[in-house]
Design an enzyme around this catalytic site. Structure first.
Site, PDB file in Angstrom:
ATOM      1  N   GLU A 176     -11.721  -4.893  -6.283  1.00 27.77           N
ATOM      2  CA  GLU A 176     -12.337  -3.566  -6.136  1.00 27.77           C
ATOM      3  C   GLU A 176     -11.652  -2.423  -6.875  1.00 27.77           C
ATOM      4  O   GLU A 176     -11.837  -1.443  -7.073  1.00 27.77           O
ATOM      5  CB  GLU A 176     -12.449  -3.152  -4.669  1.00 27.77           C
ATOM      6  N   ASN A 177     -10.298  -2.856  -6.990  1.00 31.69           N
ATOM      7  CA  ASN A 177      -9.565  -1.603  -7.532  1.00 31.69           C
ATOM      8  C   ASN A 177      -9.923  -1.453  -8.997  1.00 31.69           C
ATOM      9  O   ASN A 177      -9.478  -0.182  -9.635  1.00 31.69           O
ATOM     10  CB  ASN A 177      -7.950  -2.064  -7.589  1.00 31.69           C
ATOM     11  N   TRP A 178     -10.615  -2.161  -9.556  1.00 29.59           N
ATOM     12  CA  TRP A 178     -11.420  -1.747 -10.968  1.00 29.59           C
ATOM     13  C   TRP A 178     -12.067  -0.934 -10.974  1.00 29.59           C
ATOM     14  O   TRP A 178     -12.421  -0.024 -12.067  1.00 29.59           O
ATOM     15  CB  TRP A 178     -12.101  -3.128 -11.718  1.00 29.59           C
TER      16      TRP A 178
ATOM     17  N   ARG B 189       1.656  -4.725   6.241  1.00 27.09           N
ATOM     18  CA  ARG B 189       0.968  -3.996   5.393  1.00 27.09           C
ATOM     19  C   ARG B 189       1.639  -2.451   5.589  1.00 27.09           C
ATOM     20  O   ARG B 189       1.948  -2.167   6.580  1.00 27.09           O
ATOM     21  CB  ARG B 189      -0.646  -3.574   5.982  1.00 27.09           C
TER      22      ARG B 189
ATOM     23  N   ARG C 155     -11.328   1.878  -9.745  1.00 30.06           N
ATOM     24  CA  ARG C 155     -10.747   3.383  -9.778  1.00 30.06           C
ATOM     25  C   ARG C 155     -10.689   4.109 -11.310  1.00 30.06           C
ATOM     26  O   ARG C 155     -11.221   3.486 -12.243  1.00 30.06           O
ATOM     27  CB  ARG C 155      -9.123   3.001  -9.479  1.00 30.06           C
TER      28      ARG C 155
ATOM     29  N   ASP D 111       0.806  -1.297   0.087  1.00 28.53           N
ATOM     30  CA  ASP D 111       0.071   0.042   0.038  1.00 28.53           C
ATOM     31  C   ASP D 111       0.820   1.248   0.013  1.00 28.53           C
ATOM     32  O   ASP D 111       1.884   1.449   0.502  1.00 28.53           O
ATOM     33  CB  ASP D 111      -0.662  -0.041   1.306  1.00 28.53           C
TER      34      ASP D 111
END
Length: 341
Positions: free
Chosen positions: A166-168, A289, A170, A119
């Site tokens: 979920e990044n699609w 992370r 963006r 991240d």
């Protein structure tokens, strides 16, 4: 007089409550099933070391002091061309820098499986270059470097969260830029993996959304490293853990309906064998992370049930080998994994 006394009592009580919340807000709470640690630039911060930072909080409470990352690179010139930076990265990746074992932890205490949520690329790119996409470029090269470090420290499996389902959602321009980076670095990673005997496995719960040119690069990378054996690196691309568990559940239902599986025989292993990580030989011992965010973000939800969690303040591209070494040493020294016993 009574009102004045009551007012003073209320003020003192409210301040105490604020201090309590501030104190617990500055700590990561350690539980049997999940131990969490905050890693700063220079040290691993655990619950015990938080007590040493009293008076750092202007409200009068106690908190873990957050140290912002310091970019130790020499490239501070925003005008430096992408080509020159990429050439510098290639030179570094081909070198033996970072390939010496530094943790000195007994091999039996080294985490066998490390998972990473990479991240902070966008924030790093905007802060350093004024460009989010350039942060993604740096983050991609850092992955190749991080794999070298894990291999040197005798980690068996590395699982990284490269792009979530979920990044699609963006901005399409950013997604297109990311896909371009993946396509390019598939080749870089393939070459380094073959050189260092690293097997690469791609994990995806929504593969259809991945552009064809990226799929081709990923397929070649996976196929050509299939027989490598020094370490396994799982790259989660277009992946979501909830989707993974839904797919595993559907597989169980299908087998029951087709009389291949007795419902009475369904147990945790039944699900485990249908997860994308079934080949790893065990769940992650450690999750790292970066960028200071303290959440799991739909990553390996089933597999992280008893994983030790480490949260690093630095963004992913700023991570250095010393950060990994600190995590390994803290894991080896500070925890007894009881799995609820």
């Amino acid at each position: 007089g009574i009102l004045q006394t009551l007012n003073g009592w209320l003020s003192t009580t409210c301040l105490s409550i604020v201090n309590v919340f501030t104190f617990f807000g500055g700590l990561f709470i350690t539980r049997d099933s999940h131990a969490t640690h905050s890693v700063t630039n220079s040290h691993v911060t655990t619950k015990d070391s938080c007590a040493e930072t009293q008076n750092d909080n202007p409200s009068g409470g106690t908190s873990c002091k957050i140290i912002s990352y310091e970019d130790k690179g020499n490239d501070n010139n925003k005008e430096t061309s992408l080509e020159k930076r990429e050439e510098s990265v290639r030179t570094n990746l081909k070198s033996e820098t970072g390939t010496t074992r530094e943790s000195n932890v007994p091999l039996s205490q080294v985490p066998k499986h490390i998972a990473v949520i990479m991240d902070g690329n966008r924030r790093y790119g905007k802060a350093k270059y004024g460009s989010a996409s350039r942060g993604h470029w740096d983050g991609s090269s850092k992955l190749v470097e991080f794999a070298k470090w894990c291999l040197a420290e005798k980690v068996d499996v590395l699982t990284v969260f490269a792009f979530s389902s979920e990044n699609w959602s963006r901005d399409p321009k950013e997604v297109a830029s990311l896909m371009q980076i993946f396509s390019k670095y598939c080749d870089e990673l393939r070459v380094e993996a073959l050189k260092r005997n690293i097997k690469i496995v791609a994990l995806s719960t929504d593969q259809e959304k991945i552009p064809v040119h990226v799929q081709k690069g990923v397929t070649r990378m996976v196929e050509e490293t299939r027989d490598c054996s020094a370490m396994t690196m799982n790259i989660c691309l277009s992946y979501g853990s909830r989707g993974e568990m839904v797919a595993a559940t559907k597989s169980v239902v299908d087998d029951v309906l087709e009389k291949k599986l007795d419902p009475k025989c369904i147990d945790e292993r039944t699900i485990q064998e249908r997860l994308l990580t079934h080949h790893c030989g065990g769940d992650p011992d450690v999750l790292i992370r970066t960028s200071g965010e303290v959440r799991i973000s739909n990553f390996l939800l089933w597999q992280l049930a008893y994983t030790e969690l480490f949260f690093v303040e630095k963004p992913w591209p700023a991570i250095e080998k010393e950060d990994l070494v600190q995590v390994i040493r803290t894991y080896a020294k500070g925890r007894q994994r009881r799995y609820g016993k």
